[in-house]
Design a protein around this motif. Sequence first.
Motif: not given
Length: 340
Positions: A279, A297, A313, A315-316, A318, A320
Amino acid sequence: MTRNQYTGRRAAVVLCVTAVLMGPASPVGAATGISAAESVPRPDALVYIANLNSDTVSVVQSRTGTVVDTVPVGDGPDSVAVSTDGSRVYVTNSAADTVSVIDGRTRTVIATVAVGVEPSRVTISPDDQNVYVANVGSDTVSVISARTRSVTDTIAVGDAPLGVSVTADGCTLYVANAASGTVSVVRTATGTVAGTIPVGTGPTALVLTPDGRHLYVSNLTSDDVSVVDVHDGAESERIPVGDRPAGIGVRPDGRQVYVANAGSDSVSVISTRSRSVTDTVAVGDGPNGLAVGPAGSQVYVSNFDADTLSVIDTSTARTSDTVAVGDGPTGVAVAQGRKT
């Protein structure tokens, strides 16, 4: 030394390193997070950011995403490290050839330690007893006693040392030498270089995986990350990332490595299993320093040209939050904080 003199010296060092790296004869720069699945309340965490051009350290409260304090330090703060208990914060002042020691409770400078020429990066031994400072201008590492706040040893390494990382047992220090294209392996007990590992060009920052088996090294001028097998003491492969990779960090579970790409305004996410980029996260202008929270996290990235801190973040994958900090933010470190 005046600011103009420092600016000129820093530019000269960068140009010199770049010339060595790019020339035809060339041989071969932590907060408690919480996962989305966790629901237990957690204490707040503090993020420390060294602001090179404003001679300050910004203190950001992770829970609210606000600057709760600004601490004046020496000239040209470039890097920051926090002790395990958060009681001490060490800041390299690259224009003053010193390290500022900040009391984590009062957030005031309690000592200033003279080190080598242009201290660039800093790290602390796991037992919080020794502080290791890479001096890019004198090709050395200064060892500071946390107890006496004085230099106890000076170790000669490669050309233009930038990144430093110490093993979990505190026995070995790895130093990324930007102008040598190498990593020095230093035995901390004796203060001697036990080996030299060739990597990519312009190694700037490095991080050990939690299991201690691999070292990931960001190579500023070859736009890739070297993976070093610690047992073999050799580079095993290279992973292409963005333009001018600088700051680097690893999740506490060892599954991902994050790399700030200063020339691409992005962070590359590397899977340590596939050894590939999975990513790419857009952040601010000129991302430089990077720190991963111990729970994995959140990732904190300083954007040198935007004067901001990006919060990712994980988890995404992206951004935040974006927090305005001082002028020219560089090094980032995170510590367990107290409620303010």
